[in-house]
Scaffold this motif. Structure first.
Motif, PDB file in Angstrom:
ATOM      1  N   LEU A 181      -7.508  -5.051  -2.549  1.00 18.73           N
ATOM      2  CA  LEU A 181      -6.496  -3.931  -3.030  1.00 18.73           C
ATOM      3  C   LEU A 181      -6.235  -4.141  -4.530  1.00 18.73           C
ATOM      4  CD1 LEU A 181      -4.398  -1.965  -1.767  1.00 18.73           C
ATOM      5  CD2 LEU A 181      -2.887  -3.873  -1.317  1.00 18.73           C
ATOM      6  N   ARG A 199       0.773  -1.093  -0.115  1.00 26.47           N
ATOM      7  CA  ARG A 199      -0.024   0.010  -0.046  1.00 26.47           C
ATOM      8  C   ARG A 199       0.906   1.433  -0.170  1.00 26.47           C
ATOM      9  NH1 ARG A 199      -2.773  -3.066   3.437  1.00 26.47           N
ATOM     10  NH2 ARG A 199      -4.963  -3.662   2.784  1.00 26.47           N
ATOM     11  N   SER A 202      -6.212 -10.414  -0.535  1.00 21.87           N
ATOM     12  CA  SER A 202      -5.613  -9.147  -1.322  1.00 21.87           C
ATOM     13  C   SER A 202      -6.380  -8.695  -2.451  1.00 21.87           C
ATOM     14  CB  SER A 202      -4.188  -9.466  -2.023  1.00 21.87           C
ATOM     15  OG  SER A 202      -4.385 -10.450  -3.022  1.00 21.87           O
ATOM     16  N   HIS A 229      -6.351  -0.910  -7.522  1.00 25.31           N
ATOM     17  CA  HIS A 229      -5.046  -0.218  -7.857  1.00 25.31           C
ATOM     18  C   HIS A 229      -5.180  -1.155  -9.473  1.00 25.31           C
ATOM     19  CE1 HIS A 229      -3.516   1.968  -4.719  1.00 25.31           C
ATOM     20  NE2 HIS A 229      -4.201   0.989  -4.029  1.00 25.31           N
TER      21      HIS A 229
END
Length: 344
Positions: free
Chosen positions: A75, A49, A72, A79
């Protein structure tokens, strides 16, 4: 003198995971726009991060724990095109990066050891404070800690606890374990912790008596030191000139391997005196920080897990990567169960 080991809990403030030496990691890694970085120990994603937030760059994250990889997903979605998470061993980080389109990268960061998430989940078998099956396998494959406890002869068990846990009372612990397993199988974490606590006496506010023994079993079960050596060699192969390697360790066994690797690679490798025509290999790294970087008082107060953390960093030169065979010779041997079965 054996250094104190970090406490088991990640922090006293209720945080599930607190990245250690985060500001120092970013300062030494120096993420830049357009760069590609490998987070070889993704865990809860703290370093990843921070790297994604520090520059318009791409991160390739690796974790051998399928639970961490599954967690994960949010996240990765947050992105798009900038983060890929692979379930693999970080000793294969150069191969993983190449498969994901990055044969060379600008930085590699490694946070060595057990993650706070694994300690928090008693059923994973890492914790001596939470009852669960005596497992400790990060990937869920291979022999468990219970297998080691059940199958190793007393002398080998004592050697394992001493080598990988730096536990001075390893012989007494091994003797107590063998005696206990003759009466009943040792299959639970608190069961083993209680056996050890009857041998190792600890003062108030000192680490739990089972800390070093559990560390030793975890390192052996997961071949953590061998994996670290392979990861350092992989980082040397995959980093482009000027790329940074940043490693955070939590006990002297890990730190010694990283220190020896970087110090050796920062000096010319001597040629053979038997082959004078062979020139010495130029340094493949330069040291970014002289010695180890340690956390300040404020961080250790806020996050006790940081207490024994050390950061070492190197910058890749343009010299070719060296052979990795010298690293393997520095590692304590693991028990060879296959060899034992062939002889019995």
């Amino acid at each position: 003198m054996v250094p104190p080991l970090p406490p088991e809990s990640p922090a006293d403030n209720g945080e599930r995971h607190v990245p250690v030496l985060l500001a120092e990691v970013l300062a030494h890694l120096a993420p830049k726009d357009g760069g590609v970085y490998v987070d070889g120990t993704f865990g809860a994603g703290g370093y990843t991060r921070a790297i994604l937030g520090a520059a318009d760059c791409r991160v390739i994250a690796i974790d051998r724990d399928p639970t961490a990889v599954a967690a994960s997903a949010p996240l990765v979605l947050a992105h798009p095109g900038r983060l890929a998470v692979s379930e693999d061993r970080f000793g294969n980080l150069d191969q993983v990066a190449a498969m994901l389109g990055a044969p060379e990268v600008d930085g590699v960061v490694l946070d060595i050891g057990v993650s706070s998430m694994q300690l928090d989940e008693g059923e994973r078998g890492f914790s001596f404070r939470r009852d669960g099956p005596l497992d400790m396998r990060m990937s869920g494959e291979g022999l468990s800690a219970a297998d080691y406890i059940a199958r190793l002869p007393e002398a080998e068990l004592a050697n394992l606890i001493y080598r990988f846990g730096e536990e001075r009372q390893s012989r007494g612990i091994a003797r107590a374990i063998v005696k206990a397993r003759e009466e009943a199988p040792i299959t639970r974490t608190l069961q083993l912790a209680d056996i050890i606590a009857k041998v190792v006496w600890a003062k108030p506010h000192e680490p739990h008596p089972a800390t070093r023994s559990f560390q030793a079993l975890r390192i052996a079960v997961n071949d953590e030191l061998g994996e670290l050596a392979r990861a350092l060699a992989a980082a040397e192969r995959v980093l482009k000139p000027g790329g940074r390697l940043v490693v955070v360790t939590f006990h002297s066994l890990e730190d010694r391997i990283v220190k020896n690797f970087l110090n050796a690679r920062a000096k010319p490798a001597a040629g053979s005196r038997h082959l004078p025509a062979v020139a010495s290999a130029p340094p493949s790294f330069r040291l970014v920080a002289k010695g180890a970087v340690e956390p300040g008082d404020a961080e250790t107060r806020a996050n006790p897990r940081a207490r024994s953390a050390k950061l070492r960093a190197g910058e890749r030169t343009a010299a070719p990567a060296r052979e990795a065979s010298d690293l393997e010779t520095l590692l304590p041997p693991l028990p060879d169960f296959d060899a034992r079965s062939r002889h019995h």
